[in-house]
Design a protein around this motif. Sequence first.
Motif, PDB file in Angstrom:
ATOM      1  N   GLN A  44      40.973  38.712  46.640  1.00 42.06           N
ATOM      2  CA  GLN A  44      39.702  39.364  45.471  1.00 42.06           C
ATOM      3  C   GLN A  44      39.095  38.801  46.593  1.00 42.06           C
ATOM      4  O   GLN A  44      38.705  37.876  47.569  1.00 42.06           O
ATOM      5  N   GLU A  58      39.421  36.180  49.089  1.00 41.13           N
ATOM      6  CA  GLU A  58      40.831  35.062  48.906  1.00 41.13           C
ATOM      7  C   GLU A  58      42.245  35.600  49.006  1.00 41.13           C
ATOM      8  O   GLU A  58      42.554  36.870  48.014  1.00 41.13           O
ATOM      9  N   VAL A  61      48.429  34.315  45.490  1.00 42.85           N
ATOM     10  CA  VAL A  61      49.584  35.209  45.591  1.00 42.85           C
ATOM     11  C   VAL A  61      50.284  35.588  43.905  1.00 42.85           C
ATOM     12  O   VAL A  61      49.953  35.550  43.266  1.00 42.85           O
ATOM     13  N   ARG A  62      51.605  36.965  44.421  1.00 43.12           N
ATOM     14  CA  ARG A  62      51.981  37.418  43.142  1.00 43.12           C
ATOM     15  C   ARG A  62      53.393  36.910  43.402  1.00 43.12           C
ATOM     16  O   ARG A  62      53.489  37.854  44.379  1.00 43.12           O
ATOM     17  N   PRO A  73      50.470  32.721  40.048  1.00 46.20           N
ATOM     18  CA  PRO A  73      51.277  31.239  40.164  1.00 46.20           C
ATOM     19  C   PRO A  73      50.475  30.329  39.558  1.00 46.20           C
ATOM     20  O   PRO A  73      51.962  29.180  39.471  1.00 46.20           O
ATOM     21  N   ASP A  90      53.739  29.039  51.747  1.00 49.58           N
ATOM     22  CA  ASP A  90      52.194  29.192  52.003  1.00 49.58           C
ATOM     23  C   ASP A  90      51.975  29.774  53.234  1.00 49.58           C
ATOM     24  O   ASP A  90      50.714  30.781  54.226  1.00 49.58           O
ATOM     25  N   ASN A 117      45.026  29.830  50.440  1.00 50.92           N
ATOM     26  CA  ASN A 117      45.096  28.022  49.589  1.00 50.92           C
ATOM     27  C   ASN A 117      46.627  27.406  50.472  1.00 50.92           C
ATOM     28  O   ASN A 117      47.188  27.914  51.059  1.00 50.92           O
ATOM     29  N   ASP A 179      38.227  23.807  48.076  1.00 55.16           N
ATOM     30  CA  ASP A 179      38.646  24.597  46.476  1.00 55.16           C
ATOM     31  C   ASP A 179      38.479  23.416  45.455  1.00 55.16           C
ATOM     32  O   ASP A 179      38.453  22.171  45.210  1.00 55.16           O
ATOM     33  N   ASP A 180      37.638  23.772  44.220  1.00 53.38           N
ATOM     34  CA  ASP A 180      37.546  23.778  42.665  1.00 53.38           C
ATOM     35  C   ASP A 180      36.756  22.332  42.943  1.00 53.38           C
ATOM     36  O   ASP A 180      37.420  20.849  42.026  1.00 53.38           O
ATOM     37  N   LYS A 203      35.563  26.628  38.723  1.00 57.30           N
ATOM     38  CA  LYS A 203      35.090  27.899  37.933  1.00 57.30           C
ATOM     39  C   LYS A 203      34.279  27.139  36.417  1.00 57.30           C
ATOM     40  O   LYS A 203      33.461  27.560  35.002  1.00 57.30           O
ATOM     41  N   GLY A 239      34.316  32.492  39.738  1.00 55.96           N
ATOM     42  CA  GLY A 239      34.750  32.997  37.838  1.00 55.96           C
ATOM     43  C   GLY A 239      33.427  33.299  37.299  1.00 55.96           C
ATOM     44  O   GLY A 239      33.054  33.018  36.148  1.00 55.96           O
ATOM     45  N   GLU A 241      31.899  36.027  35.753  1.00 58.45           N
ATOM     46  CA  GLU A 241      32.854  36.835  35.095  1.00 58.45           C
ATOM     47  C   GLU A 241      31.141  38.166  34.270  1.00 58.45           C
ATOM     48  O   GLU A 241      32.102  38.767  33.935  1.00 58.45           O
ATOM     49  N   TYR A 260      35.417  38.096  38.177  1.00 61.75           N
ATOM     50  CA  TYR A 260      36.381  38.900  38.549  1.00 61.75           C
ATOM     51  C   TYR A 260      34.901  40.329  37.305  1.00 61.75           C
ATOM     52  O   TYR A 260      34.904  40.886  36.943  1.00 61.75           O
ATOM     53  N   PRO A 265      42.269  39.874  41.204  1.00 61.04           N
ATOM     54  CA  PRO A 265      42.619  39.865  42.587  1.00 61.04           C
ATOM     55  C   PRO A 265      43.102  41.474  42.954  1.00 61.04           C
ATOM     56  O   PRO A 265      43.844  41.874  41.239  1.00 61.04           O
TER      57      PRO A 265
END
Length: 281
Positions: A44, A58, A61-62, A73, A90, A117, A179-180, A203, A239, A241, A260, A265
């Motif tokens: 992303q 960033e 994972v998918r 995830p 990771d 991450n 993060d976060d 976000k 986040g 949007e 987005y 991503p």
Amino acid sequence: AKEKRRSRICFYDASLHETMKLENYLEGRMQYALETREFHMFLQPKINLKTNSLGGAEALVRWVEDNGVVICPDQFIPLFEKNGFCVQLDQYMVECACQKIREWIDKGIEPIGIAVNQSKSTFYESDHIDALCRLVEKYQIPPKLITLEILEGLAMENIKELNRKIEQLQKTGFQISMDDFGSGYSSLNTLAKLKINELKLDKGFLREASLEGNQRSKIIMKQIVQLADCLSISTVVEGVETKKEESFIRSLGCNYGQGYYYSRPVSSKEFDIRYMEDRRG
Ligand code: C2E
Ligand code: CA
Ligand code: CA
Ligand code: CA
């Protein structure tokens, strides 16, 4: 009433059963999935708000099963965090990122940094730093192109040890991002003690601040961005949007936006088509 109660209990049992079934299924397949490359690195973009250009990406994972089903995830990271598999995953994602950067360089494309991450167990793995060094060595890429995104929760435990680790990684050239930020027990202590390179505002922060009339959240976000700036920590708001949110984060003077509004991503192949082709020298 009796009927109703019984069906509710049945439902509860069923959902618990379903969760356990899913966990057992994922756990039974995870090792095989890693070996057969069912885990994919999606990317992303992170937009540099000062230059209006691509500022990095960033890695997310998918899990793509061979029948084409994509598992997100949130459905397996908490489980892998519990059973220890996150460490391997990771590590694998860092390798994918290094590989991608090497591929860009080989194609004469100006590379961008990739943020990966890092789960709590990964960060505390004794071999962690050596493993990271082996990878950048193997692919011959500058470590400054790898950012490690760590969670605030780490700082709740042993802040001294964490700081030692961060400094060691930075000495090697890696970038560290928190993060976060703002999603849990964020504290100014984290900012005061940890010499991180980047702060990612959660976000949830932006969602709050975007609510009409929520002046207090807006003020707090603005002050966090300024505080980070004074500490030479760069800021990312995640986040994003809408156009309105993008204007708002610009007005805060933050460095990067992610969300987005710019792009979801996407697979690394799609990412190359959209963003990397015109970075050829
Ligand atoms: P995160 O690190 O906070 O990643 C951001 C999440 O927000 C991603 O969800 C991303 O797809 C989503 N997102 C991006 N832009 C927007 C937006 O504008 N609006 C909204 N509502 N969401 C947005 P995703 O990919 O499902 O990942 C969820 C979480 O799983 C990540 O949250 C991260 O904690 C974890 N995760 C993902 N990949 C890895 C990995 O390779 N290793 C580890 N340890 N954790 C990972
Ligand atoms: Ca992240
Ligand atoms: Ca985040
Ligand atoms: Ca998160």
